[in-house]
Design a protein around this motif. Structure first.
Motif, mmCIF file in Angstrom:
data_model
loop_
_atom_site.group_PDB
_atom_site.id
_atom_site.type_symbol
_atom_site.label_atom_id
_atom_site.label_comp_id
_atom_site.label_asym_id
_atom_site.label_seq_id
_atom_site.Cartn_x
_atom_site.Cartn_y
_atom_site.Cartn_z
ATOM 1 N N ALA A 295 -5.097 -1.078 14.031
ATOM 2 C CA ALA A 295 -5.445 -0.361 12.804
ATOM 3 C C ALA A 295 -5.052 -1.165 11.567
ATOM 4 N N PHE A 296 -4.036 -1.998 11.712
ATOM 5 C CA PHE A 296 -3.561 -2.747 10.551
ATOM 6 C C PHE A 296 -4.538 -3.839 10.129
ATOM 7 N N ARG A 297 -5.471 -4.203 10.999
ATOM 8 C CA ARG A 297 -6.515 -5.143 10.582
ATOM 9 C C ARG A 297 -7.369 -4.529 9.479
ATOM 10 N N VAL A 298 -7.693 -3.240 9.629
ATOM 11 C CA VAL A 298 -8.496 -2.558 8.619
ATOM 12 C C VAL A 298 -7.740 -2.496 7.298
ATOM 13 N N ILE A 299 -6.483 -2.089 7.360
ATOM 14 C CA ILE A 299 -5.690 -1.983 6.134
ATOM 15 C C ILE A 299 -5.582 -3.349 5.467
ATOM 16 N N ARG A 300 -5.270 -4.357 6.252
ATOM 17 C CA ARG A 300 -5.058 -5.708 5.732
ATOM 18 C C ARG A 300 -6.314 -6.252 5.056
ATOM 19 N N SER A 301 -7.473 -5.860 5.559
ATOM 20 C CA SER A 301 -8.718 -6.417 5.013
ATOM 21 C C SER A 301 -9.098 -5.804 3.672
ATOM 22 N N HIS A 302 -8.398 -4.733 3.256
ATOM 23 C CA HIS A 302 -8.775 -4.026 2.029
ATOM 24 C C HIS A 302 -7.724 -4.052 0.931
ATOM 25 N N THR A 303 -6.479 -4.442 1.248
ATOM 26 C CA THR A 303 -5.440 -4.387 0.225
ATOM 27 C C THR A 303 -4.443 -5.514 0.399
ATOM 28 N N ILE A 304 -3.868 -5.925 -0.743
ATOM 29 C CA ILE A 304 -2.810 -6.938 -0.707
ATOM 30 C C ILE A 304 -1.437 -6.309 -0.873
ATOM 31 N N THR A 305 -1.340 -4.983 -0.906
ATOM 32 C CA THR A 305 -0.033 -4.332 -0.925
ATOM 33 C C THR A 305 0.713 -4.677 0.362
#
Length: 403
Positions: free
Chosen positions: A247-257
């Motif tokens: 799931a963290f691939r999705v998050i990582r692809s959309h934010t630099i937080t």
């Protein structure tokens, strides 16, 4: 230096703790933390019934061999109960080794990499104004990093809300879990407004953190992470349920937080993909819940190879023995990031004599041999176990959600 006695001590000086005491043939004693919040007696039974009988007569100096004996020697491996029990043994053996050598454990791990361990406190409030005031209180006490949580309008209960301005937060209450109602939409709208106020009123001269506590979907977490980018978070913690590493691939692809996760992990295999693919910035495994100093050091070394820093769990559901074990590892690793520190409720100080102290945003470890924490056993027995359960969460339609 053989183990001649082993005892599990369960105590509740304001909060339940499970401790392990090992004694060797030459008179050295070592303490380990075996606390698993809400499942304390499961670990106590695992230790008493399945682990302690195996320790009698073992060479206390053979820490790595004992770790392998308890882990590889058990067909049913991993999981929070098993790994917390192994951790308690491991901590106690390191404590003994340090005392036998006359050295603090961090010296046995390679010596100091830093003068102190930077910590973050927990600020919260019934609304944004109280939370901002809570952050300011921590800054006034010298903290350089603060986690900010606030009650969300329209929700009766929100994760991470303490009582008053204090770093101590105790969610486990009562023999039956409290049920809380959750709505993600108001939360996603509220948190950016809270962070905007914090930065507008207090500036950018300190680090601010936030914990989503596993409650979001990947795309919701990505949305939140992107909306928080202007406020330069140190990290967004536990955005989604930690079991799904992809799931963290999705998050990582959309934010630099920056992203942090791992307090519920029990082994290096739980975070292998997250670290190996650089999907997180901080790994939050703690010594008490991930197999002890021996195994957590391996996790942190693996993280260092991939540019991931540490941010070990350090809430009040770890005893001072477990906090001390974290601190000794923090002192000796090159990729230390930050250490959570919540403090402990009274009357914990009557049971534990700690060798670490807070000053100017850091915890400082003493030069006491071993882990540097002494336990008053008479005081510990004066505070018997009290059944306490962590809350559970439902959505407004009654369906279960992640707490």
């Amino acid at each position: 230096m053989r183990i001649v006695d082993a005892e599990v001590v369960v105590t509740s000086p304001g909060r339940n703790y499970v401790l392990l005491k090992l004694t060797t043939s030459d008179g050295h004693t070592g303490w380990g933390d075996a606390t698993l919040n809400g499942r304390e007696l499961a670990v106590a039974a695992y230790l008493s019934e399945h682990v302690l009988p195996l320790l009698d007569g073992r060479d206390a100096s053979r820490i790595t061999d004992t770790w392998g004996f308890l882990y590889r020697g058990a067909y049913w491996r991993r999981g929070p109960v098993t790994m917390t029990a192994i951790s308690a043994v491991d901590q106690a053996l390191w404590d003994i080794k340090g005392k036998a050598a006359g050295l603090p454990v961090y010296e046995l791990l390679g010596g100091r990499c830093r003068d102190g361990v930077t910590v973050y406190g927990h600020a919260s409030g019934a609304g944004i104004e109280e939370t901002v005031a809570g952050v300011q209180d921590f800054l006034d006490r010298g903290y350089r990093a603060v986690r900010a949580q606030s009650r969300i309008p329209g929700l009766v209960a929100t994760y991470g809300i303490g009582t008053g301005v204090s770093e101590v937060y105790e969610p486990a209450v009562g023999a039956v879990p409290m049920e809380e109602i959750w709505e993600t939409g108001p939360y996603l709208d509220f948190v950016p407004r809270m962070m905007a106020r914090i930065r507008a009123e207090l500036g950018y001269g300190f680090d601010v953190l936030h914990d989503a506590h596993h409650r979001l979907t990947p795309i919701q977490a990505a949305t939140l992470g992107r909306s928080l980018e202007p406020y330069r978070l140190f990290w967004l913690e536990d955005p989604t349920p930690a079991e799904d590493q992809s799931a963290f691939r999705v998050i990582r692809s959309h934010t630099i937080t920056p992203l942090a996760v791992g307090e519920v992990f029990n082994s290096v295999w739980d975070c292998q993909q997250l670290i190996g693919e650089r999907l997180i910035d901080y790994v939050r495994t703690s010594v008490t819940h991930a197999g002890g100093i021996t195994h957590v050091r391996r996790i942190f070394d693996f993280a260092d190879l991939h540019g991931v820093q540490t941010g070990a769990h350090g809430a009040g559901d770890l005893s001072p023995v477990g906090i001390a074990a974290n601190l000794h590892v923090d002192m000796a690793i090159p990729n230390f990031g930050i250490q959570e520190y919540m403090g402990h409720v009274e009357p914990t100080a009557r049971v534990f004599d700690v060798g670490y102290h807070y000053s100017e945003g850091m915890l400082h470890v003493s030069d006491r041999p071993g882990l540097g924490v002494d336990v008053n056993e008479d005081a510990a027995r004066a505070y018997p176990y009290v059944p306490r359960q962590l809350p559970v969460v439902r959505l407004r339609d009654g369906s279960m959600h992640n707490w």
